[in-house]
Design an enzyme around this catalytic site. Structure first.
Site, PDB file in Angstrom:
ATOM      1  N   ASN A  80       2.246  -5.009  -3.225  1.00 17.19           N
ATOM      2  CA  ASN A  80       0.910  -5.464  -3.069  1.00 17.19           C
ATOM      3  C   ASN A  80       0.148  -4.205  -2.749  1.00 17.19           C
ATOM      4  O   ASN A  80       0.548  -3.122  -1.980  1.00 17.19           O
ATOM      5  CB  ASN A  80       0.888  -6.105  -1.709  1.00 17.19           C
ATOM      6  CG  ASN A  80      -0.442  -6.911  -1.666  1.00 17.19           C
ATOM      7  OD1 ASN A  80      -0.785  -7.528  -2.380  1.00 17.19           O
ATOM      8  ND2 ASN A  80      -1.028  -6.925  -0.230  1.00 17.19           N
ATOM      9  N   HIS A 136     -10.095  -6.356  -2.595  1.00 15.80           N
ATOM     10  CA  HIS A 136     -11.083  -6.052  -1.639  1.00 15.80           C
ATOM     11  C   HIS A 136     -12.247  -5.317  -2.461  1.00 15.80           C
ATOM     12  O   HIS A 136     -11.962  -4.241  -2.650  1.00 15.80           O
ATOM     13  CB  HIS A 136     -10.570  -5.268  -0.555  1.00 15.80           C
ATOM     14  CG  HIS A 136      -9.337  -6.097   0.149  1.00 15.80           C
ATOM     15  ND1 HIS A 136     -10.038  -7.112   1.144  1.00 15.80           N
ATOM     16  CD2 HIS A 136      -8.290  -5.772   0.689  1.00 15.80           C
ATOM     17  CE1 HIS A 136      -8.834  -7.626   1.671  1.00 15.80           C
ATOM     18  NE2 HIS A 136      -8.134  -6.936   1.616  1.00 15.80           N
ATOM     19  N   GLU A 190      -5.911 -10.858  -1.592  1.00 20.09           N
ATOM     20  CA  GLU A 190      -6.645 -10.817  -0.519  1.00 20.09           C
ATOM     21  C   GLU A 190      -8.226 -10.605  -0.987  1.00 20.09           C
ATOM     22  O   GLU A 190      -9.007  -9.648  -0.383  1.00 20.09           O
ATOM     23  CB  GLU A 190      -6.370  -9.507   0.144  1.00 20.09           C
ATOM     24  CG  GLU A 190      -4.971  -9.476   0.653  1.00 20.09           C
ATOM     25  CD  GLU A 190      -4.527  -8.232   1.376  1.00 20.09           C
ATOM     26  OE1 GLU A 190      -5.575  -7.412   1.997  1.00 20.09           O
ATOM     27  OE2 GLU A 190      -3.183  -8.011   1.651  1.00 20.09           O
ATOM     28  N   GLU A 248       0.733  -1.231   0.167  1.00 20.79           N
ATOM     29  CA  GLU A 248       0.038  -0.124  -0.038  1.00 20.79           C
ATOM     30  C   GLU A 248       0.805   1.265   0.025  1.00 20.79           C
ATOM     31  O   GLU A 248       0.356   2.000   0.969  1.00 20.79           O
ATOM     32  CB  GLU A 248      -0.870   0.155   1.066  1.00 20.79           C
ATOM     33  CG  GLU A 248      -2.025  -1.300   1.261  1.00 20.79           C
ATOM     34  CD  GLU A 248      -2.658  -1.061   2.389  1.00 20.79           C
ATOM     35  OE1 GLU A 248      -2.754  -0.454   3.383  1.00 20.79           O
ATOM     36  OE2 GLU A 248      -3.792  -2.241   2.289  1.00 20.79           O
ATOM     37  N   ASP A 300     -11.950 -10.457  -1.624  1.00 17.06           N
ATOM     38  CA  ASP A 300     -13.303 -10.520  -0.781  1.00 17.06           C
ATOM     39  C   ASP A 300     -14.317  -9.861  -1.458  1.00 17.06           C
ATOM     40  O   ASP A 300     -13.738  -8.781  -2.264  1.00 17.06           O
ATOM     41  CB  ASP A 300     -13.263 -10.471   0.696  1.00 17.06           C
ATOM     42  CG  ASP A 300     -12.482  -9.262   1.138  1.00 17.06           C
ATOM     43  OD1 ASP A 300     -12.494  -8.244   0.394  1.00 17.06           O
ATOM     44  OD2 ASP A 300     -12.349  -9.215   2.454  1.00 17.06           O
TER      45      ASP A 300
END
Ligand code: XIL
Length: 579
Positions: free
Chosen positions: A426, A461, A489, A372, A491
């Site tokens: 990432n 995400h 990650e 990030e 979802d």
């Protein structure tokens, strides 16, 4: 100084630094094996897992062989509840802890007519305790709650759990509920008011186990208080592991790895454990390898939990993903406090990366090196023009202390520590055009300058509002760089579902369809995708649990989304939609 000389000086400095770090490591390793135990102890204090009352151990151990109290015969059958009392007829198994006065009294009560009054205390650990050996199950999570009312002063309480196994006693605290971190639970109770204490923790293996109500932080040693309405329960739901379900990682064996994020609790429960290794061939530590978990204090590496996870992955022949080395969040303040010099910050960064990567070299084969580095959203630049990525970086302590080259320093240090590890940049929202281009140009430049960066992690995400075509556009754009993408990650949250008991049929279908569409895209571009990792196992323990983001329900039964993922094209057609 000229640019060239500057660069040379920097090169030499970095070299000297790396050599001294390696030397230092060598020397400390010689001294360290002895000290590791001590370190573990101090670290445990740091995370409030204190050995709270060591001087008591011997005494209490010898004292303990009480007969099974009668009340155990009347355990209520209610799911999960192991024991309750409001002291109406008895102390119900509670006993004084230390030299205190423990009385049942009608003077105060939160419900019914009685409570227990604890007075004449002289130590923080003085209070009342109960033997729950015959109620608790080793390795499962248990919740303990009660109400307290201090007399005349504000008092902080916590709960000590005393595990005795093969004659050895370990004191631990109960943890805060509703957080996944292991913070010991403390409540501050106002004088003459009833306040509820609620906490949980996974239980170790034990021959005997006690719960003690005491005052926190070694304070309030003389405080007196009332206790009422105690409840003890097992909080693991009944998991339903359907071992006849297609195994996700087998379904995608020809395409990419399928991973999940896990926390230690997942690996300690045998059903969750079986479930994990049924479906996934990669795991990422949900929190346990982040900078604050790995090196909470300068030079203090807390390896124990991460070691366990890595070992579990190795034992089960699956890939262990390291997450993450350099991040602005979940990182200890000492690493890069305001005003720290660039040199010191670089030393902290390189040292952290080197130590952690070296320890797991050959075991953790993939690292999210930098996480990030860009803000949530980046305004798109005019199409086609190269992006000045440096000016767009997220304002973080690392950037502040070191400058934009903290990113390449991190990658170079990771590569030096384990030249075979796959190193990933990432980030989230990489499906958004502005951020996609910023990351694209950063990685492009770094690659051109020989920085060892081997993959881009799109966190993934997402929500029902995510446009799968934008996800695809980013995969293709990053593939132009000649490196692979991982979905790290994944979802998908359902907007406006917070507070619902479960998803409506429509919401569940919408979510499943989006999962299917994404997997169709992932499969189509599988040549440039190494891995798809879900961020968690089930909707109840997800970090975004309130919006039902994953493939499995709280009890590990599959949602519609699971069936969408394993056969996306047919699923979409069955829904009457066009793939
Ligand atoms: C989350 C964890 O799942 C939570 O338990 C924790 O409280 C916060 O962090 N991006 C990341 C992950 O890279 O590390 C984050 O994980 C989710 C967002």
């Amino acid at each position: 100084m000229k640019k060239k000389t500057k660069f040379l000086v920097f090169l030499i400095l970095s070299l000297v630094l790396i050599i001294s770090v390696v030397l230092l490591q060598f020397v400390t390793r010689q001294i360290n094996s002895q000290e590791e135990e001590n370190e573990a102890q101090i670290i445990q204090e740091l995370i409030h897992e204190t050995n709270a009352q060591p001087e008591q151990n011997v005494l209490e151990q010898n004292e303990l062989e009480p007969d099974e109290p009668e009340f155990y015969e009347t355990i209520p059958e209610l799911t999960g509840i192991l024991f309750t009392t409001s002291f109406e007829d008895d102390f119900d198994g509670f006993e004084p802890r230390g030299d205190v006065l423990m009385e049942r009294t009608r003077e105060e009560s939160r419900t019914g007519s009685y409570s227990v009054f604890v007075s004449e205390r002289t130590q923080a650990w003085n209070g009342i305790r109960i033997d729950v050996t015959h109620l608790a199950t080793p390795l499962e999570d248990h919740e303990f709650s009660f109400w307290v009312k201090p007399v005349d002063e504000v008092v902080s309480f916590n709960v000590a759990v005393e595990f005795i196994l093969r004659g050895e006693t370990r004191f631990r605290h109960m943890w805060e509920i509703d957080t996944e971190s292991t913070t010991s639970a403390v409540i501050e109770a106002q004088p003459n008011e009833w306040t509820e204490f609620r906490a949980y923790r996974p239980f170790y293996d034990f021959d005997r186990v006690y719960l003690s109500i005491q005052t926190a932080y070694d304070t309030h040693a003389n405080a007196s208080f009332f206790v009422d309405d105690v409840l003890f329960r097992n909080i693991m739901p009944e998991f339903i592991f359907m071992d006849d379900l297609p195994r996700l990682h087998e379904v995608f064996a020809d395409y990419f790895m399928i991973g999940t994020a896990v926390v230690p609790r997942d690996l300690r429960n045998s059903t969750r454990n079986d479930f994990i290794f049924h479906h996934f061939n990669a795991i990422t530590a949900g929190n346990e390898m982040k900078p604050d978990a790995m090196q909470p204090r300068n030079g203090f590496f807390y390896w124990y939990v991460a070691d366990d996870m890595v070992e579990t992955a190795m034992d089960n022949n699956i890939t262990m993903i390291g997450h993450t080395l350099v991040w602005h969040s979940q990182s200890p303040a000492w690493m890069n406090p305001p005003g720290i010099s660039r040199e010191d910050a670089i030393e902290n960064l390189v040292n952290h990366v080197t130590e952690v990567v070296t320890r797991y070299a050959g075991q953790v084969t993939v690292w999210d090196v930098v996480n990030e580095a860009f803000p949530s959203s980046v305004l798109p630049s005019p199409a086609g023009e190269p992006v000045d990525w440096r000016s767009l970086l997220r304002q973080t302590p690392w950037l502040e202390a070191i400058g934009p080259d903290y990113i390449e320093i991190a990658f170079r240090a990771a590569h030096a520590a384990d030249p075979t590890a796959i190193l990933i940049y990432n980030d989230y929202n990489l499906n958004e055009p502005g951020k996609r281009e910023a990351v694209f140009y950063m990685v492009k430049e770094l690659l051109e300058r020989g920085v060892p960066i081997h993959g881009i992690g799109m966190q993934g995400h997402y929500s029902l509002d995510t446009n799968p075509r934008q996800v695809e556009a980013s995969i293709l754009r990053f593939a132009e760089l000649g490196i692979n993408v991982s979905i790290t990650e994944l979802d998908i949250t359902v907007p406006n579902s917070t507070g619902q008991e479960q998803l409506t049929n429509l919401q569940e279908r919408q979510q499943a369809v989006l999962y299917a569409r994404l997997f169709l895209i992932f499969m189509e571009h599988h040549e440039v995708i190494d891995r798809v990792t879900f961020w968690g196992l089930d909707d109840a323990t997800s970090w975004r649990a309130e919006r039902f983001p994953l493939l499995f329900n709280y009890d590990l039964t599959p949602k519609l989304a699971f069936f969408a993922v394993i056969d996306p094209e047919n699923f979409i057609i069955e829904q009457g939609l066009r793939p």
